[in-house]
Write a protein that holds these residues in place. Structure first.
Motif, PDB file in Angstrom:
ATOM      1  N   ARG A 154       0.842  -1.206   0.000  1.00  0.00           N
ATOM      2  CA  ARG A 154       0.000   0.000   0.000  1.00  0.00           C
ATOM      3  C   ARG A 154       0.876   1.254   0.000  1.00  0.00           C
ATOM      4  NH1 ARG A 154      -3.760  -0.700   5.069  1.00  0.00           N
ATOM      5  NH2 ARG A 154      -4.518   1.364   4.403  1.00  0.00           N
ATOM      6  N   ARG A 155       1.929   1.234   0.804  1.00  0.00           N
ATOM      7  CA  ARG A 155       2.825   2.389   0.863  1.00  0.00           C
ATOM      8  C   ARG A 155       3.529   2.616  -0.469  1.00  0.00           C
ATOM      9  NH1 ARG A 155       3.471   7.338   2.623  1.00  0.00           N
ATOM     10  NH2 ARG A 155       5.662   7.962   2.574  1.00  0.00           N
ATOM     11  N   PHE A 156       3.983   1.548  -1.099  1.00  0.00           N
ATOM     12  CA  PHE A 156       4.690   1.677  -2.379  1.00  0.00           C
ATOM     13  C   PHE A 156       3.758   2.217  -3.467  1.00  0.00           C
ATOM     14  CE2 PHE A 156       7.339  -2.194  -0.864  1.00  0.00           C
ATOM     15  CZ  PHE A 156       8.059  -1.379  -0.001  1.00  0.00           C
ATOM     16  N   GLU A 196      -5.894   0.143 -13.467  1.00  0.00           N
ATOM     17  CA  GLU A 196      -6.341   1.265 -14.296  1.00  0.00           C
ATOM     18  C   GLU A 196      -5.533   2.534 -14.028  1.00  0.00           C
ATOM     19  OE1 GLU A 196     -10.522   1.955 -14.055  1.00  0.00           O
ATOM     20  OE2 GLU A 196     -11.037  -0.189 -14.201  1.00  0.00           O
ATOM     21  N   LEU A 197      -4.687   2.489 -13.007  1.00  0.00           N
ATOM     22  CA  LEU A 197      -3.935   3.679 -12.615  1.00  0.00           C
ATOM     23  C   LEU A 197      -2.433   3.574 -12.868  1.00  0.00           C
ATOM     24  CD1 LEU A 197      -5.722   4.325  -9.196  1.00  0.00           C
ATOM     25  CD2 LEU A 197      -6.076   5.588 -11.333  1.00  0.00           C
ATOM     26  N   ARG A 202       5.317  -0.658 -14.077  1.00  0.00           N
ATOM     27  CA  ARG A 202       5.450  -0.026 -12.757  1.00  0.00           C
ATOM     28  C   ARG A 202       4.810  -0.890 -11.674  1.00  0.00           C
ATOM     29  NH1 ARG A 202       9.227   1.547 -11.970  1.00  0.00           N
ATOM     30  NH2 ARG A 202       8.518   2.539 -10.032  1.00  0.00           N
ATOM     31  N   LEU A 203       3.707  -1.527 -12.008  1.00  0.00           N
ATOM     32  CA  LEU A 203       3.057  -2.419 -11.051  1.00  0.00           C
ATOM     33  C   LEU A 203       3.928  -3.642 -10.795  1.00  0.00           C
ATOM     34  CD1 LEU A 203       0.676  -2.828  -9.259  1.00  0.00           C
ATOM     35  CD2 LEU A 203      -0.633  -3.687 -11.206  1.00  0.00           C
ATOM     36  N   ASP A 204       4.579  -4.142 -11.848  1.00  0.00           N
ATOM     37  CA  ASP A 204       5.516  -5.256 -11.686  1.00  0.00           C
ATOM     38  C   ASP A 204       6.634  -4.887 -10.713  1.00  0.00           C
ATOM     39  OD1 ASP A 204       4.117  -6.825 -13.455  1.00  0.00           O
ATOM     40  OD2 ASP A 204       5.444  -6.442 -15.161  1.00  0.00           O
ATOM     41  N   ALA A 205       7.134  -3.681 -10.822  1.00  0.00           N
ATOM     42  CA  ALA A 205       8.214  -3.232  -9.945  1.00  0.00           C
ATOM     43  C   ALA A 205       7.749  -3.147  -8.493  1.00  0.00           C
ATOM     44  CB  ALA A 205       8.736  -1.875 -10.415  1.00  0.00           C
ATOM     45  N   ILE A 206       6.512  -2.687  -8.292  1.00  0.00           N
ATOM     46  CA  ILE A 206       5.961  -2.600  -6.937  1.00  0.00           C
ATOM     47  C   ILE A 206       5.772  -3.985  -6.341  1.00  0.00           C
ATOM     48  CG2 ILE A 206       3.850  -2.030  -5.657  1.00  0.00           C
ATOM     49  CD1 ILE A 206       3.649   0.487  -7.428  1.00  0.00           C
ATOM     50  N   VAL A 207       5.297  -4.917  -7.162  1.00  0.00           N
ATOM     51  CA  VAL A 207       5.123  -6.295  -6.693  1.00  0.00           C
ATOM     52  C   VAL A 207       6.461  -6.876  -6.249  1.00  0.00           C
ATOM     53  CG1 VAL A 207       4.628  -8.645  -7.472  1.00  0.00           C
ATOM     54  CG2 VAL A 207       3.018  -6.793  -7.981  1.00  0.00           C
ATOM     55  N   GLU A 208       7.499  -6.667  -7.045  1.00  0.00           N
ATOM     56  CA  GLU A 208       8.816  -7.196  -6.675  1.00  0.00           C
ATOM     57  C   GLU A 208       9.362  -6.528  -5.424  1.00  0.00           C
ATOM     58  OE1 GLU A 208      10.773  -9.820  -7.766  1.00  0.00           O
ATOM     59  OE2 GLU A 208       8.760 -10.232  -8.525  1.00  0.00           O
ATOM     60  N   ARG A 209       9.162  -5.219  -5.299  1.00  0.00           N
ATOM     61  CA  ARG A 209       9.641  -4.529  -4.111  1.00  0.00           C
ATOM     62  C   ARG A 209       8.900  -5.032  -2.870  1.00  0.00           C
ATOM     63  NH1 ARG A 209       9.707   1.986  -2.638  1.00  0.00           N
ATOM     64  NH2 ARG A 209      11.182   1.767  -0.892  1.00  0.00           N
TER      65      ARG A 209
END
Length: 313
Positions: A154-156, A196-197, A202-209
């Motif tokens: 959520r924070r990322f 949708e946002l 970028r979502l892939d990067a957040i998932v990995e982080r």
């Protein structure tokens, strides 16, 4: 007004941070326990002395005697060795399974009616160890994992979009480690699907982080691991139990057929209230997420098998 008794086993950074937050919310009277002589007593005194400033009025005591946890309605287990840089969660197992099994025996002896929240890593193996050693019913033993992992995600997302984290929801399933499964379809911002946002990369990067969120903190600290976010996550789970909030939170829960999995602790959304894990909630997964979840289940099964072997050796 009746205040429940809450026992914190382990007065290190995670345990003492959670204890302070629990006291500030006046969720119950606290007992901190640690085998390090004076540690729990000193932390408890320090927290209690913050009460007049923070505006809370609950009892906070410290001890190294398990008899003092008698009558606890909730027991939180944070004790164990912390992960060091370069150490994966499987390596932690050999160090922590003996510690946690010993704690579980004491909890069963002194607080046989308690609900138990396990925090010690590797989480999935440790929560299973507590369930098997105490013999408690599954709904009274759970692990704190997904609440923390989801909070990180959520924070990322909030940072990426420049929005308030209060408006972000996320759900992370599976084992608490590198094989966790952030569910994109359950991630929203103000009710708008995250897909949708944010573009896929970028979502892939957040998932990995998110998957490596704990390791990122460890690498930065160099001499310890996270405790503020874990402490807040513990507090949220304790509050949901003692105030019977019935919140749907991702926790390590014992599955008996849900998600096609039986007799295994793994991270899933569940309703948490006065009855502990009151119901596991099944959500729809994409084919890719289902495959990742199945792989996580297999990894957890192997880890639990190692924990059982370690206890028998």
């Amino acid at each position: 007004m009746h205040l429940p008794k809450i026992a914190m086993i382990g007065a290190g950074q995670v345990g003492s941070t959670a204890a302070h937050l629990i006291a500030k919310k006046e969720l119950g009277n606290l007992v901190l326990l640690d085998i390090d002589a004076g540690m729990a007593q000193g932390k408890a005194l320090d927290i209690a002395e913050a009460g007049p400033v923070d505006g809370f009025d609950v009892a906070v005591t410290g001890t190294d005697d398990y008899a003092e946890i008698a009558g606890s309605e909730v027991v939180v287990i944070t004790a164990g060795l912390a992960r060091k840089p370069g150490m994966d969660r499987a390596e932690l197992l050999r160090n922590n399974v003996e510690i946690v099994a010993g704690i579980a025996r004491e909890v069963a002896r002194h607080a046989p009616e308690a609900y138990v929240i396990v925090v010690t890593n590797p989480l999935d193996a440790m929560v299973c160890t507590v369930k098997e050693v105490t013999g408690f019913p599954a709904h009274r033993v759970m692990g704190m994992a997904g609440v923390l992992d989801s909070a990180r995600m959520r924070r990322f997302i909030a940072e990426e979009l420049g929005v308030s984290g209060k408006d972000v929801t996320a759900m992370v399933l599976g084992g608490h480690g590198d094989r966790m499964v952030p569910v994109r379809g359950s991630s929203t911002v103000g009710g708008i699907p995250i897909t949708e946002l944010l573009p896929a990369d970028r979502l892939d990067a957040i998932v990995e982080r998110t998957r490596h969120g704990g390791g990122e903190v460890v690498e930065l600290l160099k001499t310890g691991s996270a405790y503020y976010a874990p402490g807040a996550s513990i507090t949220e789970m304790v509050e949901s139990i003692v105030r019977d909030q019935g919140r749907i939170r991702p926790v390590a829960a014992h599955l008996q057929g849900e998600y096609g999995v039986s007799d295994l602790y793994i991270g899933v959304p569940a309703i948490i209230g006065a009855g502990g894990v009151e119901r596991v909630v099944e959500i729809r997964l994409t084919q890719a997420e289902r495959e990742q979840f199945d792989a996580s289940v297999e990894a957890v099964r192997n880890l639990i098998a190692e924990a059982r072997a370690a206890r028998q050796s």
